[in-house]
Structures are given as structure tokens and as C-alpha cells.
Design a protein around this motif. Sequence first.
Motif, mmCIF file in Angstrom:
data_model
loop_
_atom_site.group_PDB
_atom_site.id
_atom_site.type_symbol
_atom_site.label_atom_id
_atom_site.label_comp_id
_atom_site.label_asym_id
_atom_site.label_seq_id
_atom_site.Cartn_x
_atom_site.Cartn_y
_atom_site.Cartn_z
ATOM 1 N N ALA A 35 -77.727 1.755 20.642
ATOM 2 C CA ALA A 35 -76.333 2.197 20.546
ATOM 3 C C ALA A 35 -75.594 1.912 21.851
ATOM 4 C CB ALA A 35 -76.284 3.690 20.213
ATOM 5 N N HIS A 36 -76.252 2.196 22.996
ATOM 6 C CA HIS A 36 -75.672 1.843 24.292
ATOM 7 C C HIS A 36 -75.331 0.346 24.331
ATOM 8 C CE1 HIS A 36 -77.754 5.412 26.529
ATOM 9 N NE2 HIS A 36 -76.547 5.724 26.129
ATOM 10 N N TRP A 37 -76.290 -0.444 23.938
ATOM 11 C CA TRP A 37 -76.140 -1.897 23.983
ATOM 12 C C TRP A 37 -74.988 -2.353 23.097
ATOM 13 C CZ3 TRP A 37 -76.821 -5.791 20.266
ATOM 14 C CH2 TRP A 37 -76.916 -7.098 20.757
ATOM 15 N N ALA A 38 -74.919 -1.810 21.891
ATOM 16 C CA ALA A 38 -73.875 -2.212 20.949
ATOM 17 C C ALA A 38 -72.494 -1.804 21.456
ATOM 18 C CB ALA A 38 -74.142 -1.592 19.581
ATOM 19 N N ILE A 39 -72.377 -0.615 22.045
ATOM 20 C CA ILE A 39 -71.092 -0.149 22.558
ATOM 21 C C ILE A 39 -70.626 -1.025 23.714
ATOM 22 C CG2 ILE A 39 -69.935 1.752 23.741
ATOM 23 C CD1 ILE A 39 -71.807 3.648 22.144
ATOM 24 N N ILE A 40 -71.516 -1.268 24.670
ATOM 25 C CA ILE A 40 -71.158 -2.086 25.832
ATOM 26 C C ILE A 40 -70.799 -3.505 25.400
ATOM 27 C CG2 ILE A 40 -72.049 -3.136 27.951
ATOM 28 C CD1 ILE A 40 -71.438 -0.227 28.316
ATOM 29 N N LEU A 41 -71.617 -4.094 24.537
ATOM 30 C CA LEU A 41 -71.363 -5.468 24.108
ATOM 31 C C LEU A 41 -70.042 -5.563 23.345
ATOM 32 C CD1 LEU A 41 -72.178 -8.399 23.780
ATOM 33 C CD2 LEU A 41 -73.549 -7.741 21.779
ATOM 34 N N SER A 42 -69.794 -4.641 22.422
ATOM 35 C CA SER A 42 -68.555 -4.682 21.639
ATOM 36 C C SER A 42 -67.338 -4.548 22.536
ATOM 37 C CB SER A 42 -68.560 -3.549 20.598
ATOM 38 O OG SER A 42 -69.639 -3.686 19.694
ATOM 39 N N ALA A 43 -67.421 -3.648 23.520
ATOM 40 C CA ALA A 43 -66.292 -3.446 24.426
ATOM 41 C C ALA A 43 -65.993 -4.707 25.225
ATOM 42 C CB ALA A 43 -66.581 -2.275 25.360
ATOM 43 N N HIS A 44 -67.031 -5.384 25.684
ATOM 44 C CA HIS A 44 -66.822 -6.582 26.501
ATOM 45 C C HIS A 44 -66.365 -7.771 25.659
ATOM 46 C CE1 HIS A 44 -68.899 -4.224 29.536
ATOM 47 N NE2 HIS A 44 -68.472 -5.087 30.426
ATOM 48 N N LEU A 45 -66.865 -7.881 24.448
ATOM 49 C CA LEU A 45 -66.382 -8.951 23.576
ATOM 50 C C LEU A 45 -64.897 -8.761 23.273
ATOM 51 C CD1 LEU A 45 -69.349 -9.316 21.057
ATOM 52 C CD2 LEU A 45 -68.745 -10.851 22.933
ATOM 53 N N LEU A 46 -64.507 -7.510 23.027
ATOM 54 C CA LEU A 46 -63.090 -7.237 22.798
ATOM 55 C C LEU A 46 -62.271 -7.547 24.046
ATOM 56 C CD1 LEU A 46 -60.789 -6.097 21.081
ATOM 57 C CD2 LEU A 46 -61.456 -3.800 21.833
#
Length: 459
Positions: A403-414
Motif C-alpha cells: 500500500a505504501h508503494w502504491a500510494i507513493i508511486l501513484s502520487a509521483h506518476l500523477l
Amino acid sequence: MFRLAAAVLAAILLPGAALAHATQRAVLNTLPTTPYVLAAGVAVAVSALFVAIAPRIPAPGSMVLLSRPVVPRDIGSWCSAAVFALLIAVGFLGDRDPYGNLLTLTVWVVLWVALTLAVAILGNLWRGLDPWTGPVRAVRRALGRTGGIGLARLGHWPAVAGYMAFAWFEIVSLAPADPAVLARTALVYWIAVFVLAVAEGEDWIEQGEFLTVYFGFVSKIAPLWADRGEGRLTFRLGWPGAQIVAMAPLTLSQAAFVTAVLASVSFDGLHETFWWLARIGINPLDVPGRSAVVGVNTAGLFLTWAVMSALIAAAIRAELALSGPSAPAFAAAAGPYVLSFLPIATGYHVAHYLVALLTSGQYVLVALNDPFHLEWALLGLPEHWVGFGFLTQHDSVRLIWQAHWAIILSAHLLAVLLAAHIARKTGVHTRRIAQLPVAALMVLYTVFGLWLLSSPAAG
């Protein structure tokens, strides 16, 4: 590779939290986190390359869900003021255990963690809940006051100062979780904002009060939000970041606020790591009290803010230099560009406090179940039901890390997508290579953020 990149950024940043962060580090350190970090960094880099060469980037849009008349904000504000007064009383007179006092739990779990997450999804819920607007408007009306004292000329700098003072109180001060200390601090702050808003006008709260400014920025990445105009409230559904693209360029004080949010939550994670403790000469297995590190952590907090601001400014300047002679001036480009870092700041905040929400959030339910310790069961919960066993189980800790990974990755892709769109909208990118500096910084911060969440830490 990711450890080297993280160490480089951490070295640049050289010089407990409110409720102690419950941790799953013992199990997390046994997981193969390196592939996740590398994959996230590569994904952000590839996405930056793709948007750089793409001939067109679709602008995030939105659709209207419904529209209704605006409900006066005074109602919610007066209710919040009444709840605030009750919580202050609980802070002074209630249980001194931070995990049993509703004031401490409300500030550090409900307000700072849960509401941030809710605002990032559902829009600016704080707008109708701030405890100042209603009382300020009533007092100004009673006094017949219509003018101000010139605070508006300061822009958002009062909010920047308030936010950094709050960050220092949470991360560095000696007893931020002590109910009496927190009650006294919150009351003094409420009175200060109230007096200034009465003098300047209730509209000043939107630019001078740090919680209002903070939640206003966080709400800009929400996929659901409400626009106010002509006496109506229009609810919209759109792609995350659609509001950011439509925002006016940030002023210097607004940009400083965004970088302060990013820096403070980063240092909140950094100052607990074994790496940081070793840098300041502390044995991670024998950590002293907060009083022993007040000075160095104060310096670290403000130095982190300065360094992150400098890195963002340097990346923007490098991008402008690569864009050629037709690029706009730095002052004209920086305001729009800093907007793209809003998802990064919010995403790391949510990821950083996720475990605190899962653990300390249980104590919120306990306090609501029996707020006055009279053996009530208002929520029907049994005694002694709080449990942290999931933090010692391999599968659940792996799920939290994912979940940490998905949140960080999604935020940076956005953030990458928004940066590219804003750059083209403002005329920065006359050459495709010009996007590389900001993209590289976002890749580096992706690695750094995940390193913070997976690095061995005390506390």
C-alpha cells in the motif's frame, strides 16, 4: 542502486512524533523491498520519458454530478467551535494518557491523519468545519467592523509560519502528545487566529491560517470536489489533479507552504531512521529522550525545508536553461511548476501515517466507545479489543508495504503528468530534453520516499 541514491539525497539533507508511530519495521526489514523501490523509480522515469516525447497530453477533465444551494458556513463552524471547546476541556481535565484522551487522539489521528486522507479523496471537507469563521463573523458584526489591518498584504506567510511551528511542535518539541500541553497550545493558537481574523476579516483565514491553507491544497488532488459560485455548490467528479491544472500560479508564499509540507513530513520520517541517528551521534538501540536532540532536530527540520526548496528551484532553473531563449523567466515558471509537487507532498503524508491510522485509530474508537471512562459501550465494543498483532505477521506487513508503494508511486506518476502538462501550458518545454531535471528530481524523491518508509527506524 536505490540505497546509493537514497544515501546521496539523505546526505544532502544533513544538518518522537506526536503519538509514537507504531511500527512494523522488524518484519518489514525481512521483506525484499529493494525490487519495489527500483521498480517505482523506473516506472516514474519511464512515465516522464513517455510524456516528454508524446505529441499531446490530454488535460484531466471533470463532470458535474449535482448542484444545490450553498449552506451557510457559520453552522458548521459554530459546531466545530463548540466541539473544540469541549476537547480543550477534555485536554485539561481528562485522562492524561495520550491514548485515552480525546483531544490528543482527535488532533493527531482524526485531524492530522484521517481528515487529510478524506480531503484527498472527497474534497475540502475542512471548509465547512473550521472553528473560526462563524465566531469571527459574529464578533465583527457585533462590533460593526468592516475593514482590516493590512494582514492580507502578507500573503500566505502567516500560514507558512504557523505550519512550520506546528511541524516543530509535532516532531521536535518535548511533549506534543501530553493532553494538557496540547490543550494549552491549541487554545493559544485558536485565540491568536481569532483575534487576527476579527481585526482583518474572516476571509483572511483562507490565506493566513495554516490548517485552512493545508487542507485547501490537499483537496486540489481529490477526484471529487465542490465549486462555489453564485450561491450554489456544484459537485464535480474528475481525474485527480484536474483542479491543479486549473489553478492560478502559486505566489512565493504559497510555493513556500507546499515545500514546507513536503519537507516536514520527509524529516518526520528521516529523524527516526538509524541513518539519521548515526549522523547525530546517537546509538539507535539506546535513543535518549527528546530533550537531548531538540537543537539538532530543529536544525534538521529547517535545513530539510531549505534544501528541498533549493532542489526544486534548481531543477526548475535547469529546465528553463534547457528550454532555450524563449523560456519564461524563473518567477513566471516557478509558480505553476510547484503545483505539480502537491501530489507528492500529499501522497507521502498519507503513506507515512498509514500505520498510525491503523493502530492509533483503534484508540479513537475506544475513546468514542467510553469517552469518560464510565464503562460505557456507546459503539458496542468489548473491552481490550485493540490489537497490533497484524504488525508482526508477514502477510499483513507485506500488504501494508505494498500500500505504501502504491500510494507513493501513484502520487509521483500523477506529479510527472501534471508537471508535463503545466510546462506545456506555460510554454516552458520548447525542447523535449528540458523536462529531464524536474523528472530526475521526482525519480530521486520516489526512491527517497520509499527508502524512508522501509529504512530501519527507532520509535
